[in-house]
Design an enzyme around this catalytic site. Structure first.
Site, PDB file in Angstrom:
ATOM      1  N   LYS A 130       0.847  -1.209   0.000  1.00 17.94           N
ATOM      2  CA  LYS A 130       0.000   0.000   0.000  1.00 17.94           C
ATOM      3  C   LYS A 130       0.874   1.246   0.000  1.00 17.94           C
ATOM      4  O   LYS A 130       0.713   2.142  -0.838  1.00 17.94           O
ATOM      5  CB  LYS A 130      -0.895  -0.004   1.239  1.00 17.94           C
ATOM      6  N   ASN A 131       1.837   1.329   0.932  1.00 18.04           N
ATOM      7  CA  ASN A 131       2.605   2.567   1.085  1.00 18.04           C
ATOM      8  C   ASN A 131       3.601   2.782  -0.037  1.00 18.04           C
ATOM      9  O   ASN A 131       4.031   3.912  -0.273  1.00 18.04           O
ATOM     10  CB  ASN A 131       3.257   2.598   2.466  1.00 18.04           C
ATOM     11  N   CYS A 168      -5.038  12.378  12.695  1.00  7.10           N
ATOM     12  CA  CYS A 168      -5.749  11.095  12.766  1.00  7.10           C
ATOM     13  C   CYS A 168      -5.511  10.494  14.150  1.00  7.10           C
ATOM     14  O   CYS A 168      -4.842  11.089  14.988  1.00  7.10           O
ATOM     15  CB  CYS A 168      -5.286  10.164  11.661  1.00  7.10           C
ATOM     16  N   ARG A 206       0.516  14.395  13.278  1.00  5.77           N
ATOM     17  CA  ARG A 206       1.203  14.169  12.001  1.00  5.77           C
ATOM     18  C   ARG A 206       1.515  15.464  11.231  1.00  5.77           C
ATOM     19  O   ARG A 206       0.972  15.744  10.165  1.00  5.77           O
ATOM     20  CB  ARG A 206       0.379  13.204  11.152  1.00  5.77           C
ATOM     21  N   ASP A 254       3.843   0.237  12.353  1.00  5.29           N
ATOM     22  CA  ASP A 254       2.562  -0.260  11.817  1.00  5.29           C
ATOM     23  C   ASP A 254       2.264  -1.687  12.269  1.00  5.29           C
ATOM     24  O   ASP A 254       1.135  -2.147  12.152  1.00  5.29           O
ATOM     25  CB  ASP A 254       2.566  -0.208  10.287  1.00  5.29           C
TER      26      ASP A 254
END
Ligand code: EPZ
Length: 402
Positions: free
Chosen positions: A6-7, A100, A105, A288
């Site tokens: 994904k990243n 978030c 962030r 993560d």
């Protein structure tokens, strides 16, 4: 079978707009975050086809530098378009989402990188605005090895004339993947995966055929799920060297982990030793995977100390795990988790992507049924997560949120 990263995809797809011809990118995960990127690219004027994890991006029609809030505001990574559009149009205006659940962030290091290369950049009313008559290569010294700031500095530097050196760069697998994609487009990028990335910019970039790296975090999540359920699982399509920090931690817990080529074998008897974990940038233990591993630690024998050094508030999911019988407390950026005999099913709520994954792992270990709301987060970052777990024997159904 692990899906594409994904990243990595979230950084590579905006970069494809810098080419003067179409790119064909394979192993793109079919997840909601990628769908947002596609919507933004089409809004900007690109032609995009996406089927069977293969995406064709034709950038020739791009004629806008300002994606709207209703698209860009959905996800933090949409700011990766800012350096791309800055290089194409000498200006960009990209709305930012709010903070978030894992922290506020900031993007000060992204701005620092752009300004080092001659841009004016600031966030005004939640919009990242940047402009530059000319981008000129220079040294960028990041305060911390920020993934986002490294990506944005790379994407700015390829459009800057002369040489840029990004110091204290992030070294994650998705940084290396972006560098490899840019190189396949004709860019000169050296040193990705080390502390210093050197880019000779201003080169003519063309479309490229590329295959996205397997997802390091999905691989780790599946490894933890296999251990959590006392499974005997072989995960295919992985890159074992990307998983060394997690593999070492699982071995320390008494889980069997071995690997060969692109396959990782995980087997456990559900009898885990408590361990201490400290998150770090790559190749350290990934932040993560902190949440999924913490779920496993709730049933380990003994007390584990989890120190989160990357984000300032990435333990909220533990409140949800306590509803299932977990015994934990949080002191600032450290969680103390004392293992319990068993978890019990409950109604819990996912507050972010990896929190959602940790609740699924806890639910797979718990007695009884667990109902998880907020699974939209999970769909953003894991491709066919429920289907993959069902194929391993899990009893899991994705029902509509209503
Ligand atoms: C990327 O986020 C990932 N997102 C995150 O994954 C991941 O957790 C994180 O890197 C760390 O590996 C994507 O790749 C799309 P950072 P990013 O900049 O770039 C502070 C997931 O679950 N910081 O490395 O935002 C920041 O506040 C997501 O897939 C500044 O202070 O991470 C944080 O505390 C969640 N100023 C720390 O650095 C800045 O300018 C690390 O942030 C930038 C960051």
């Amino acid at each position: 079978m692990v899906s594409g990263g994904k990243n990595a995809a979230l950084a590579i797809l905006p970069a494809a707009l810098l080419g003067d011809s179409p790119s064909v990118i394979e192993n793109v995960p079919d997840i909601d975050d990628v769908h947002i990127i596609v919507d933004i690219m089409e809004y900007l004027g690109a032609k995009v086809d996406f089927a069977d994890n293969i995406m064709t991006v034709d950038p020739l029609g791009v004629d806008k530098f300002n994606p709207p809030y209703e698209l860009a505001g959905k996800m933090r990574a949409s700011y990766y378009f800012a350096p791309v559009l800055l290089g194409m149009f000498k200006r960009a205006q990209v709305p930012l989402p709010g903070g978030c659940d894992i922290g506020n962030r900031p993007i000060d290091q992204t701005i620092k990188g752009m300004e080092a290369l001659g841009a004016r950049a600031e966030t005004l009313g939640g919009v990242l605005e940047c402009e530059a008559e000319e981008l000129i290569g220079a040294d960028i010294f990041l305060e911390m090895p920020s993934v986002g700031a490294t990506v944005n500095s790379m994407l700015t530097a390829v459009s800057a004339s002369g040489t840029t050196c990004i110091h204290n760069a992030a070294k994650e697998p998705h940084i290396v993947d972006l560098a490899n994609f840019l190189s396949s487009m004709g860019a000169s990028v050296k040193g990705a995966g080390t502390d210093v990335i050197r880019i000779r910019g201003g080169r003519h970039l063309h479309g490229a055929n590329y295959t996205v790296v397997p997802d390091q975090i999905e691989t780790g999540t599946l490894m933890i799920a296999a251990a959590a359920t006392g499974g005997d699982v072989v995960i295919t399509g992985a890159i074992p060297t990307h998983m060394e920090a997690l593999s070492a931690k699982l071995l320390e817990m008494g889980v069997h982990v071995s690997s060969e080529d692109d396959r990782i074998h995980v087997r456990s008897n559900r009898n885990f030793r408590a361990v201490n974990v400290k998150t770090q940038g790559y190749p350290g233990f990934p932040t993560d995977l902190q949440q999924p591993l913490s779920a496993l630690l709730t049933v380990a024998n003994g007390t584990s100390i989890v120190t989160e050094t990357i984000f300032e508030s990435r333990f909220r999911f533990l409140e949800e795990l306590r509803k299932m019988g977990a015994n934990s407390r949080v002191i600032e950026t450290t969680a103390i988790i004392t293992g319990v005999e068993r978890l019990v099913g409950a109604r819990v709520n996912a507050t972010d992507l990896r929190a959602g994954a940790s609740l699924v792992i806890a639910a797979l270990m718990a007695e009884g049924v667990t109902e998880i709301s907020g699974v939209g987060y999970i769909m953003r970052g894991y491709e066919r997560f429920d289907e993959k777990l069902r194929s391993l024997g899990a009893s899991i159904q994705h029902i509509s949120e209503e």
